[in-house]
Design a protein around this motif. Structure first.
Motif, PDB file in Angstrom:
ATOM      1  N   THR A   1      -7.319   8.075   3.926  1.00 47.23           N
ATOM      2  CA  THR A   1      -6.966   6.944   4.788  1.00 47.23           C
ATOM      3  C   THR A   1      -6.597   5.691   4.004  1.00 47.23           C
ATOM      4  O   THR A   1      -5.973   4.794   4.544  1.00 47.23           O
ATOM      5  N   GLY A   2      -7.009   5.611   2.773  1.00 41.34           N
ATOM      6  CA  GLY A   2      -6.773   4.387   2.019  1.00 41.34           C
ATOM      7  C   GLY A   2      -7.716   3.283   2.410  1.00 41.34           C
ATOM      8  O   GLY A   2      -7.555   2.133   1.988  1.00 41.34           O
ATOM      9  N   ALA A   3      -8.707   3.591   3.202  1.00 38.23           N
ATOM     10  CA  ALA A   3      -9.624   2.559   3.659  1.00 38.23           C
ATOM     11  C   ALA A   3     -10.984   2.655   3.009  1.00 38.23           C
ATOM     12  O   ALA A   3     -11.910   1.976   3.426  1.00 38.23           O
ATOM     13  N   ASN A   4     -11.109   3.490   2.027  1.00 40.09           N
ATOM     14  CA  ASN A   4     -12.339   3.515   1.265  1.00 40.09           C
ATOM     15  C   ASN A   4     -12.325   2.367   0.263  1.00 40.09           C
ATOM     16  O   ASN A   4     -11.336   1.672   0.104  1.00 40.09           O
ATOM     17  N   ASN A   5     -13.459   2.185  -0.404  1.00 36.96           N
ATOM     18  CA  ASN A   5     -13.521   1.050  -1.320  1.00 36.96           C
ATOM     19  C   ASN A   5     -12.432   1.151  -2.390  1.00 36.96           C
ATOM     20  O   ASN A   5     -11.977   2.235  -2.737  1.00 36.96           O
ATOM     21  N   LEU A   6     -12.031  -0.015  -2.870  1.00 40.47           N
ATOM     22  CA  LEU A   6     -10.966  -0.088  -3.858  1.00 40.47           C
ATOM     23  C   LEU A   6     -11.509  -0.202  -5.273  1.00 40.47           C
ATOM     24  O   LEU A   6     -12.492  -0.902  -5.513  1.00 40.47           O
TER      25      LEU A   6
ATOM     26  N   ARG B   1       0.866  -1.169   0.000  1.00 41.82           N
ATOM     27  CA  ARG B   1       0.000   0.000   0.000  1.00 41.82           C
ATOM     28  C   ARG B   1       0.907   1.225   0.000  1.00 41.82           C
ATOM     29  O   ARG B   1       1.860   1.301   0.772  1.00 41.82           O
TER      30      ARG B   1
ATOM     31  N   PHE C   1     -10.342  -1.665  -8.692  1.00 41.70           N
ATOM     32  CA  PHE C   1      -9.337  -2.604  -9.160  1.00 41.70           C
ATOM     33  C   PHE C   1      -9.103  -2.484 -10.662  1.00 41.70           C
ATOM     34  O   PHE C   1     -10.020  -2.205 -11.429  1.00 41.70           O
ATOM     35  N   GLY C   2      -7.870  -2.728 -11.052  1.00 38.12           N
ATOM     36  CA  GLY C   2      -7.580  -2.904 -12.460  1.00 38.12           C
ATOM     37  C   GLY C   2      -8.067  -4.269 -12.903  1.00 38.12           C
ATOM     38  O   GLY C   2      -8.588  -5.054 -12.096  1.00 38.12           O
TER      39      GLY C   2
END
Lengths: 116, 116
Positions: free
Chosen positions: B99-104, B50, B106-107
């Motif tokens: 925060t980086g904790a939101n939904n991801l 991350r 994706f490729g």
């Protein structure tokens, strides 16, 4: 590290039945859990965001009446696929966000659903 | 709108060769996080790294290294001296917010096959 479990890991059901998938955060509390779907050889797509004590937020194109989400506690979210059909066959993965200041996200091992 | 592009659908290399997996992203947020995950045949996502948008320092972890270039919106992943166990699908993902904790997001993933 934090652990997220999913149950069942694999389920085969007949068309028209409903299937419940559980997502549990085992050693941490999660106010938010995410449900993703992955069709064979495709990417993961967010289906919905599940918030403890409130209604889930669904992504565009995801039927909320078909994919029922309940986040009744800080460690458990459930996804129920109602009246499943073969096109619902997919790999369903949940993730849970912890309550810490960084708010990291941890993924479950996934549930493979096959609808006959 | 946010977007993650992994142009390489499949790559095959012979064991011990180096291989680089490309990832290009799009976002309007100034604060975001980038991730790499490995998905072996079992389906479970394995977290690799991350990186937040303010940290452009390259990172090395064993045989793995990552090159983050904001100027080209790329976050490439290199495996040095590849091994058969590296065979898997690799996903690059983006999470917007601080925060980086939101939904991801994706490729589409790159399927890497390492030939013995």
């Amino acid at each position: 590290g934090a652990v997220v479990s999913q149950h069942p890991s694999r389920v085969i059901c007949k068309s028209g039945t409903s299937v419940k998938i559980e997502c549990r955060s085992l050693d941490f509390q999660a106010t938010t859990m995410f449900w993703y779907r992955q069709f064979p050889k495709q990417s993961l797509m967010l289906m919905a965001t599940s918030n403890e004590g409130s209604k889930a937020t669904y992504e565009q194109g995801v039927e909320k009446d078909k994919f029922l989400i309940n986040h009744a506690s800080l460690t458990l979210s459930t996804l129920t696929v109602t009246s499943a059909h073969p096109e619902d066959s997919s790999f369903y993965i949940c993730s849970a966000r912890d309550l810490g200041p960084v708010g990291e996200q941890f993924f479950g091992p996934g549930t493979r659903l096959t609808v006959l | 709108a946010q977007k993650v592009t992994q142009a390489q659908t499949e790559i095959s290399v012979v064991e011990k060769e180096d291989v680089t997996l490309d990832c290009v992203y799009e976002t309007r947020d100034t604060t975001y996080y980038l991730f790499w995950y490995k998905q072996p045949p079992s389906g479970e996502l394995v977290f690799l790294i991350r990186r937040n948008s303010f940290d452009e320092q390259n990172e090395i972890s064993g045989r793995y290294s990552w090159n983050f270039q904001k100027s080209t919106s790329s976050f490439n992943f290199t495996i040095t001296a590849s091994q058969v166990v590296d065979s898997a699908v690799y996903f690059c993902a983006l999470s917007e917010g601080r925060t980086g904790a939101n939904n991801l997001f994706f490729g589409t993933g790159t399927r890497l096959t390492v030939i013995p």
